[in-house]
Design a protein around this motif. Structure first.
Motif, PDB file in Angstrom:
ATOM      1  N   PHE A 216      -0.966   3.340   3.464  1.00 26.98           N
ATOM      2  CA  PHE A 216      -0.153   2.146   3.242  1.00 26.98           C
ATOM      3  C   PHE A 216       0.212   1.998   1.765  1.00 26.98           C
ATOM      4  CE2 PHE A 216      -0.095  -2.402   2.055  1.00 26.98           C
ATOM      5  CZ  PHE A 216       1.086  -2.758   2.689  1.00 26.98           C
ATOM      6  N   LEU A 217      -0.769   2.157   0.879  1.00 28.26           N
ATOM      7  CA  LEU A 217      -0.494   2.059  -0.561  1.00 28.26           C
ATOM      8  C   LEU A 217       0.494   3.137  -0.999  1.00 28.26           C
ATOM      9  CD1 LEU A 217      -4.107   1.388  -1.922  1.00 28.26           C
ATOM     10  CD2 LEU A 217      -2.255  -0.279  -1.661  1.00 28.26           C
ATOM     11  N   ASP A 218       0.423   4.284  -0.355  1.00 26.97           N
ATOM     12  CA  ASP A 218       1.325   5.385  -0.686  1.00 26.97           C
ATOM     13  C   ASP A 218       2.771   5.040  -0.344  1.00 26.97           C
ATOM     14  OD1 ASP A 218       1.509   8.176  -1.641  1.00 26.97           O
ATOM     15  OD2 ASP A 218       2.208   8.591   0.390  1.00 26.97           O
ATOM     16  N   THR A 219       2.974   4.196   0.663  1.00 23.40           N
ATOM     17  CA  THR A 219       4.340   3.778   1.000  1.00 23.40           C
ATOM     18  C   THR A 219       4.888   2.799  -0.030  1.00 23.40           C
ATOM     19  OG1 THR A 219       3.634   1.902   2.388  1.00 23.40           O
ATOM     20  CG2 THR A 219       3.862   4.042   3.468  1.00 23.40           C
ATOM     21  N   ILE A 220       4.003   2.065  -0.696  1.00 21.26           N
ATOM     22  CA  ILE A 220       4.421   1.093  -1.712  1.00 21.26           C
ATOM     23  C   ILE A 220       4.674   1.773  -3.052  1.00 21.26           C
ATOM     24  CG2 ILE A 220       3.701  -0.942  -3.034  1.00 21.26           C
ATOM     25  CD1 ILE A 220       2.034  -1.775  -0.640  1.00 21.26           C
TER      26      ILE A 220
END
Length: 250
Positions: free
Chosen positions: A9-13
């Motif tokens: 999820f953080l990687d998508t941000i």
């Protein structure tokens, strides 16, 4: 919810592949398949933060600054790394990848500004145009309020009027030349060396040092908000020890 899912999820941000070559962002301690009970968010993983996470039942800490930055030749007892391992607390860092995508826009937002489309230094530098020119002192005062900084240090540019400015959270000295080359009137960052103030003065640039912690603490609110929006059933809190622990003599 697993650690790997939060990492994804953080990687998508803020994609982790955007981090600088010297950085060490990502899952730094723990087990990617571990089930998360609660998440603690902070700027720096200190012993106080770890102790609070234990008491609050958090087994994942998300920090801006990596708890492991330089290669380790040993892990001693009662260090943040050893305490995380001993207490089975996972750690994820989102550092220069976050700077490259988000931090500058958050800084400008606190100043009531929006970034231009100009992309400098892989995105870690953001520029904005002021609606009307202001003096260096006026901008410094705005920074003090916007970033809730106890002390703001600045050198005024040659004409002392600012229309175009650049921002970079944390330590911005390495991109000072880029700011100067792109004809900015002012540069706002967290901290710089004395020689950077000298260079700015000689270049006619207003340079404002608003505090490393104070220009980056916005990371915590942003991450907590995004996690709460997307994982409503997962408890998330900002560490009360994610604070400026330095003292200032006024």
């Amino acid at each position: 919810m697993k650690v790997s899912e939060i990492y994804t999820f953080l990687d998508t941000i803020a994609p982790f592949n955007l981090q600088k070559s010297y950085d060490n962002s990502g899952v730094l301690i723990g087990e990617k398949n571990a089930e998360i009970r609660r998440i603690c968010v902070c700027l720096d993983i200190t012993l106080d933060v770890i102790d609070e996470a234990k008491k609050q039942g958090a087994n994942l800490i998300i920090s801006h600054h990596p708890v492991i930055f330089n290669p380790l030749k040993g892990i001693l007892g009662h260090s943040p790394v050893s305490e995380l391992i001993r207490n089975e607390i996972n750690a994820i860092s989102a550092h220069t990848n976050f700077d490259a995508v988000i931090m500058g826009d958050l800084m400008l937002g606190l100043l009531g500004l929006k970034s231009t489309d100009e992309i400098l230094d892989d995105g870690s530098l953001k520029t904005a145009e002021l609606p009307s020119e202001i003096t260096a002192e006026e901008l410094a005062k705005k920074c003090k309020v916007a970033f809730d900084s106890p002390v703001v240090k600045y050198v005024a540019g040659s004409d002392n009027l600012i229309g175009k400015l650049a921002v970079c959270a944390g330590s911005g000295g390495s991109v000072l030349d880029t700011v100067i080359e792109n004809n900015c009137d002012a540069f706002i960052t967290g901290e710089v060396k004395h020689s950077d103030f000298v260079k700015a003065k000689n270049s006619g640039l207003t340079l404002i040092e608003a505090g490393h912690f104070h220009t980056e603490k916005i990371f915590c609110d942003f991450i907590k908000s995004k996690l709460a929006q997307n994982f409503a059933d997962l408890p998330v809190f900002i560490s009360e020890f994610s604070a400026d622990f330095c003292e200032y003599v006024k």
